[in-house]
Design a protein around this motif. Structure first.
Motif, PDB file in Angstrom:
ATOM      1  N   ASN A  41      37.847  41.534  39.969  1.00 21.30           N
ATOM      2  CA  ASN A  41      38.437  41.563  38.176  1.00 21.30           C
ATOM      3  C   ASN A  41      38.391  42.561  37.898  1.00 21.30           C
ATOM      4  O   ASN A  41      39.229  42.893  36.870  1.00 21.30           O
ATOM      5  N   GLN A  44      42.243  45.559  37.431  1.00 22.47           N
ATOM      6  CA  GLN A  44      43.784  44.336  37.432  1.00 22.47           C
ATOM      7  C   GLN A  44      44.178  46.000  37.470  1.00 22.47           C
ATOM      8  O   GLN A  44      45.499  44.843  37.669  1.00 22.47           O
ATOM      9  N   VAL A  59      50.152  34.982  43.935  1.00 22.30           N
ATOM     10  CA  VAL A  59      48.482  35.898  42.421  1.00 22.30           C
ATOM     11  C   VAL A  59      47.650  34.551  42.649  1.00 22.30           C
ATOM     12  O   VAL A  59      47.977  32.924  42.122  1.00 22.30           O
ATOM     13  N   GLU A  60      46.624  34.050  43.152  1.00 25.98           N
ATOM     14  CA  GLU A  60      45.451  33.771  42.655  1.00 25.98           C
ATOM     15  C   GLU A  60      44.346  34.287  42.637  1.00 25.98           C
ATOM     16  O   GLU A  60      43.872  35.149  42.608  1.00 25.98           O
ATOM     17  N   TYR A  61      44.056  33.634  41.319  1.00 24.63           N
ATOM     18  CA  TYR A  61      42.694  34.531  40.091  1.00 24.63           C
ATOM     19  C   TYR A  61      42.023  33.412  40.742  1.00 24.63           C
ATOM     20  O   TYR A  61      41.351  32.147  40.037  1.00 24.63           O
ATOM     21  N   VAL A  66      41.100  38.264  42.211  1.00 27.32           N
ATOM     22  CA  VAL A  66      42.376  38.588  42.461  1.00 27.32           C
ATOM     23  C   VAL A  66      43.233  38.684  43.800  1.00 27.32           C
ATOM     24  O   VAL A  66      42.563  39.613  44.423  1.00 27.32           O
TER      25      VAL A  66
END
Length: 86
Positions: A41, A44, A59-61, A66
């Protein structure tokens, strides 16, 4: 089309369809590959690089990372190598 490039398929049995799909993917992707990125994170900016130089598919946070699936050419893969997990 040269005979050596022909792909024979059977509509009845489905024989050869896998080979046809594989060849079509090669032609469409033109040297690009699907890769998975795991970006902390705190970094970014690398995700921005992915959006700028590749095609971001998913995209998966997460809490710390990420995870992004992207279709990238050789140049983009080089820029994102540090974050590539596959």
């Amino acid at each position: 089309i040269p005979a050596s490039d022909a792909i024979y398929i059977s509509a009845k049995t489905g024989q050869g369809v896998d080979k046809l799909v594989s060849r079509l993917e090669e032609l469409v992707l033109d040297g690009k590959r699907m890769i998975t990125l795991r970006i902390p994170n705190a970094k970014q900016g690398a995700l921005n690089t992915a959006y700028s130089f590749a095609t971001v598919v998913d995209v998966e946070y997460g809490d710390e990372y990420v995870t992004a699936k992207v279709i990238a050419d050789e140049r983009a893969r080089g820029m994102l190598r540090e974050y590539t997990v596959n």
